[in-house]
Design an enzyme around this catalytic site. Structure first.
Site, short mmCIF file in Angstrom:
data_model
loop_
_atom_site.label_atom_id
_atom_site.label_comp_id
_atom_site.label_asym_id
_atom_site.label_seq_id
_atom_site.Cartn_x
_atom_site.Cartn_y
_atom_site.Cartn_z
N HIS A 255 0.93 -1.08 0.04
CA HIS A 255 0.01 0.07 -0.09
C HIS A 255 0.69 1.27 0.12
O HIS A 255 0.72 2.20 -0.83
CB HIS A 255 -0.86 0.01 1.15
CG HIS A 255 -1.69 -1.26 1.45
ND1 HIS A 255 -2.78 -1.53 0.52
CD2 HIS A 255 -1.74 -2.28 2.20
CE1 HIS A 255 -3.43 -2.70 0.95
NE2 HIS A 255 -2.63 -3.13 1.85
O1 RIB Z 1 -4.71 0.15 4.68
C1 RIB Z 1 -3.34 0.15 4.41
C2 RIB Z 1 -2.63 1.12 5.46
O2 RIB Z 1 -2.92 0.90 6.94
C3 RIB Z 1 -0.99 1.24 5.12
O3 RIB Z 1 -0.67 2.74 5.26
C4 RIB Z 1 -0.62 0.28 6.32
O4 RIB Z 1 0.78 0.87 6.82
C5 RIB Z 1 -1.68 0.75 7.42
O5 RIB Z 1 -1.20 1.77 8.13
#
Ligand code: RIB
Ligand code: CA
Length: 326
Positions: A255
């Protein structure tokens, strides 16, 4: 004309395109945050002015120490400024189930080589915005508490921020609830304030980051380099892999690294321009980014939402950056 050109963000049309982009990374390391930090510090396109930490995946002590250790591993030293210990109104939702108790897959990081900066995150963000008005990008890859707080404290600040590049939200389904993505769910009131701030926002939500997958083979290639940082990343991702396999993914969703890759080169994504707002009340939909894909609200678009990606180009860029460390 791409959406980027339409907002004058096209690198060719952007006078700052030849210079390095000045950024602050607001984060909650976090396994994927860690890879994003390594990428940013290796890129010759970014001038990382500093890191601000926010409680999210794990508590503020862990995320701040993790940030110090990660930067120390690169041999660099930049300001790391501690931020919010939790959301404005809700209780902090922990991400240890995915990121391990220490936030980095329970992998032991090196002891930080320097101390955290004494300035709180909000002071650092304001100082950098004042010093670089109109040139500062905030790369927000955790809950948005720090950013909403500094905007609430300094009324003229929003105009000094060039854009917010966020990993967060989803036009489609969530990952913490059926409706909400973690970073938005963790502090929906802060997120609502940020989307209402008027600052140009690039939103890299689960619609693309759930497809920003690294395969086991691509991870094996990283590990085969035998270099400290790529190997550490694979060690941290190992924990991540268990979680993603448990929910049937064919790889690991990166992500934050994808959002950071697009901060470096936004041509890795395709965007739509939509009005986005955050639900803060719904029993089932709290933390949902409501994306007006068909313009039915009649409200002016406030966000560039990434709707497609070049996965292979992303993995190639990330691998190049991570393996550039000796
Ligand atoms: O949903 C993904 C996000 O949530 C990313 O930033 C991961 O590090 C968590 O913080
Ligand atoms: Ca994160």
């Amino acid at each position: 004309m791409t959406a980027a050109n339409a907002r004058g963000l096209d690198p060719a049309a952007d006078p700052a395109s030849s210079a390095k982009r000045k950024i602050i990374i607001d984060c909650d390391p976090g396994i994927d945050d860690a890879l994003a930090i390594f990428m940013a510090l290796a890129s010759d396109k970014l001038d990382v002015l500093g890191i601000t930490t926010v409680a999210g995946n794990v508590n503020i002590d862990h995320v701040t120490r993790n940030a110090l250790s990660l930067v120390s591993m690169t041999g660099k030293q930049i300001p790391v400024c501690r931020g919010a210990t939790g959301p404005f109104l809700s209780t902090r939702k922990d991400g240890a189930r995915v990121h391990g108790e220490n936030g980095v897959g329970d992998v032991t990081l090196q002891v930080p080589a320097f101390e955290e900066d004494p300035r709180p995150a909000t002071v650092f963000i304001r100082e950098m915005a004042d010093a670089h008005p109109g040139e500062l990008d905030l790369v927000a890859i955790g809950p948005l508490t720090n950013i909403a707080a500094v905007l609430a404290m300094h009324s003229g600040l929003a105009k000094k921020i060039r854009r917010i590049i966020m990993m967060g939200g989803a036009a489609g389904f969530g990952n913490v609830t059926p409706a909400a993505e973690f970073n938005i769910y963790a502090d929906p009131h802060a997120a609502a304030a940020v989307f209402q701030s008027g600052i140009p926002i690039d939103m890299y939500g689960l619609d693309v980051t759930n497809r920003a997958l690294i395969t086991k083979e691509e991870m094996a290639d990283l590990r085969a380099t035998g270099k400290a940082i790529p190997v550490l990343c694979c060690d941290m991702l190992g924990t991540y892999a268990d979680f993603y396999e448990s929910i049937g993914f064919s790889g690991l969703a990166l992500h934050d690294p994808f959002a950071m890759a697009c901060a470096i080169d936004e041509s890795l994504a395709v965007f739509g321009e939509y009005f986005v707002a955050v639900e803060t009340q719904g029993e089932l939909t709290r933390g949902k980014t409501v994306v007006d894909t068909f313009g039915v609200s009649g409200k002016k678009p406030n966000t560039r939402v990434a709707i497609d990606l070049d996965r292979e180009g992303f993995i190639a860029m990330m691998s190049d950056l991570l393996t550039s460390y000796e």
